[in-house]
Scaffold this motif. Structure first.
Motif, PDB file in Angstrom:
ATOM      1  N   ILE A 207       0.842  -1.201   0.000  1.00  5.43           N
ATOM      2  CA  ILE A 207       0.000   0.000   0.000  1.00  5.43           C
ATOM      3  C   ILE A 207       0.876   1.248   0.000  1.00  5.43           C
ATOM      4  CG2 ILE A 207      -1.682   1.347   1.313  1.00  5.43           C
ATOM      5  CD1 ILE A 207      -2.832  -1.308   2.335  1.00  5.43           C
ATOM      6  N   ASN A 208       1.897   1.264   0.858  1.00  3.81           N
ATOM      7  CA  ASN A 208       2.830   2.390   0.896  1.00  3.81           C
ATOM      8  C   ASN A 208       3.474   2.636  -0.461  1.00  3.81           C
ATOM      9  OD1 ASN A 208       3.736   1.703   4.252  1.00  3.81           O
ATOM     10  ND2 ASN A 208       2.973   3.655   3.538  1.00  3.81           N
ATOM     11  N   LEU A 209       3.911   1.558  -1.103  1.00  5.65           N
ATOM     12  CA  LEU A 209       4.590   1.683  -2.392  1.00  5.65           C
ATOM     13  C   LEU A 209       3.651   2.217  -3.463  1.00  5.65           C
ATOM     14  CD1 LEU A 209       7.279   1.230  -3.784  1.00  5.65           C
ATOM     15  CD2 LEU A 209       6.534  -1.105  -4.334  1.00  5.65           C
ATOM     16  N   GLY A 210       2.418   1.708  -3.482  1.00  2.00           N
ATOM     17  CA  GLY A 210       1.455   2.190  -4.473  1.00  2.00           C
ATOM     18  C   GLY A 210       1.101   3.650  -4.285  1.00  2.00           C
ATOM     19  N   VAL A 211       0.873   4.055  -3.039  1.00  2.24           N
ATOM     20  CA  VAL A 211       0.531   5.451  -2.767  1.00  2.24           C
ATOM     21  C   VAL A 211       1.700   6.374  -3.110  1.00  2.24           C
ATOM     22  CG1 VAL A 211      -0.077   7.092  -0.958  1.00  2.24           C
ATOM     23  CG2 VAL A 211      -1.186   4.865  -1.025  1.00  2.24           C
ATOM     24  N   SER A 212       2.923   5.945  -2.806  1.00  2.00           N
ATOM     25  CA  SER A 212       4.093   6.760  -3.114  1.00  2.00           C
ATOM     26  C   SER A 212       4.260   6.949  -4.614  1.00  2.00           C
ATOM     27  CB  SER A 212       5.357   6.108  -2.533  1.00  2.00           C
ATOM     28  OG  SER A 212       5.280   6.003  -1.137  1.00  2.00           O
TER      29      SER A 212
END
Length: 528
Positions: free
Chosen positions: A127-132
């Motif tokens: 999730i962190n990677l996608g949002v970033s």
């Protein structure tokens, strides 16, 4: 909390990407290794020792980072112009709006939760990677709009390069969160100091080679890349591919509340550089940003190690309210006394200190620096009060208080804008100390082991210390005002410190806090 066991996987050696499912014979070992990064039972037996040891390491690392930051500020201020700083500050004023989405509020649950699974942390990683990645694309798409808004085509290319830092940073959010959960402060110190040293070195070399504002862009980009590489080599945790049914709903909900609140506050907080840049130009932003950096950046660097050590400690004490309360109040009062002590010196010596650090061409920063000195009181105490909300998992309260503070912050900028950068600095500091901090104290003390009266009592008892030190230092400076700036600082600062120490010794409550601080420092030295 879902008790489902994570699906074992094989990963590459860097620890950042997941591979295909592992064979059953190898899966058990991989699963056990993953759980080693998550369990915290072994920390509770020696929590005080780990906290003190972690504090020693983190404070040492922060001292190194402060030295690097101060060196870069002093050197780059002499190699670059206010306009160079202003160009980059106008971009970061906008990119700062989306900065917290790189974390998406999902690092705190990994640190704060007493029970969490490998599958949950892995899902948070993706999730962190996608949002970033999404944030990086949004910022890149906004680059021509920002150039049009500021009426400067150079903004486009600066924005495009800085947008890549979002994607790079998104890879390491959960790795760092697990290091904090395990209280592995030496590893965190290596990553932070090493990456910052790399960035500062690149920035100074580029400035010496006359790359002007690109030096500041290169510094940010080099620091992010170095942090990515160091985190990959230090952290051995490896995320698995996303899975369903892991029970991350409450974690995402907490992160959503925190991120929404932080986004609103960041949106308002970044409007100072944006508004000043729009109405007064890049030179004014450069002056304003340097004045803010001289006060706020050291405060943030002072708080970061305390936050890194203390938040995991409080989170581990959630089930022991009395111990939680006494631990928090002891540190909170030490912070209160320290910031009153230092802010009085900063205000009284704002003029000569600015000239010593930045040089004579930054004379106009003096008043702005003085205006921000009250933020040196409000910022640390607000951070400490926020630990109560975060360590107790009060996501809705975090959203409420940050939303209110965002509106008040924006209002302070609008009130101060007609009076230029100095007006903005004074209005921001005044409203922060007199309005935003009381609201935060009220919300933080409504529930939990620490009350609002606990916070105010320990705030007000140190106010006389600030008054005495300021009056003494200011009076001394008035008598030596004809001397060179460095001479004024060398004469006035020791006198102010001496009277401050005398005041602390006179009052039993403050003497007790100082004694505890001294004993803690001695323990820190023994642990180094």
């Amino acid at each position: 909390m879902d008790d489902q066991k994570p699906i074992p996987v094989l990963t590459n050696q860097t620890g950042f990407l997941a591979g295909k499912p592992a064979l059953r014979s190898a899966g058990l070992d991989e699963e056990e290794r993953n759980q080693e990064h998550i369990k915290i039972d072994h920390l509770l037996a020696n929590l005080k020792r780990r906290t003190i040891s972690g504090g020693a390491v983190t404070m040492s690392a922060q001292a190194a980072k402060f030295g690097l930051s101060l060196a870069s500020t002093v050197i780059l201020a002499r190699l670059l112009t206010p306009r160079d700083f202003g160009l980059v500050a106008m971009v970061t004023a906008v990119t700062g709006f989306l900065a917290m989405f790189r974390h998406a509020g999902l690092a705190i649950p990994t640190v704060q939760r007493e029970q969490i699974s490998h599958a949950q942390v892995s899902n948070l990683f993706w999730i962190n990677l996608g949002v970033s990645g999404l944030c990086a694309l949004i910022i890149a798409a906004l680059s021509p709009v920002m150039a049009w808004f500021y009426r400067d085509p150079r903004i486009t290319y600066i924005t495009l390069l800085l947008s890549t830092t979002f994607l790079i940073g998104g890879f390491r959010v959960q790795h760092l969160a697990l290091l904090k959960r395990q209280m592995r402060f030496k590893a965190i110190a290596l990553i932070e100091v090493g990456s910052m040293a790399t960035g500062v070195g690149v920035g100074i070399v580029m400035a010496l080679l006359h790359y002007r504002y690109w030096s500041l862009v290169g510094m940010s980009l080099a620091q992010e890349i170095a942090a990515f590489l160091l985190t990959g080599s230090v952290s051995q945790w490896k995320p698995q591919l996303p899975t369903r049914g892991t029970g991350i709903g409450p974690l995402v909900s907490f992160g959503a509340h925190q991120t929404a609140g932080n986004f609103l506050f960041s949106l308002a907080r970044g409007c100072d550089n944006l508004l000043i840049g729009r109405f007064y130009g890049p030179a004014a932003v450069g002056l304003y940003s340097r004045g803010a950096a001289l006060v706020i950046r050291p405060m943030e660097q002072f708080l970061l190690p305390v936050d890194a050590v203390f938040l995991p400690t409080l989170s581990r004490l959630q089930s022991q309210p009395e111990r939680y309360r006494s631990t928090f109040l002891r540190l909170y009062e030490a912070i209160a006394m320290t910031v009153f002590f230092l802010s009085s010196l900063l205000l009284a010596l704002a003029g000569p200190a600015t000239l010593v650090l930045l040089g004579p061409k930054w004379q106009q920063v003096t008043a702005i620096f003085a205006g921000f000195t009250f933020t040196a009181i409000q910022l640390p105490l607000s951070t400490a009060a926020n630990w109560l909300l975060t360590s107790q998992g009060r996501g809705k309260d975090i959203f409420r208080v940050t939303s209110i503070n965002a509106c008040l912050t924006l209002a302070s900028f609008l009130v101060g804008l007609p009076f230029g950068p100095l007006g903005v600095a004074i209005a921001f500091s005044a409203i922060g100390l007199m309005v935003r901090l009381p609201i935060l104290y009220y919300v933080a003390g409504r529930s939990g082991p620490v009350s609002t009266s606990d916070l105010w009592t320990r705030f007000l008892r140190h106010l006389p210390l600030w008054v005495l030190m300021f009056v003494t230092t200011w009076s001394t400076r008035a008598m030596v005002g004809d001397l060179r700036p460095v001479s004024q600082v060398l004469i006035c600062a020791p006198i102010g410190v001496f009277f401050g120490m005398a005041c602390i010794w006179m009052f039993p409550s403050q003497r007790k806090v100082a004694t505890h601080l001294f004993e803690t420092v001695r323990e820190l030295k023994r642990k180094r």
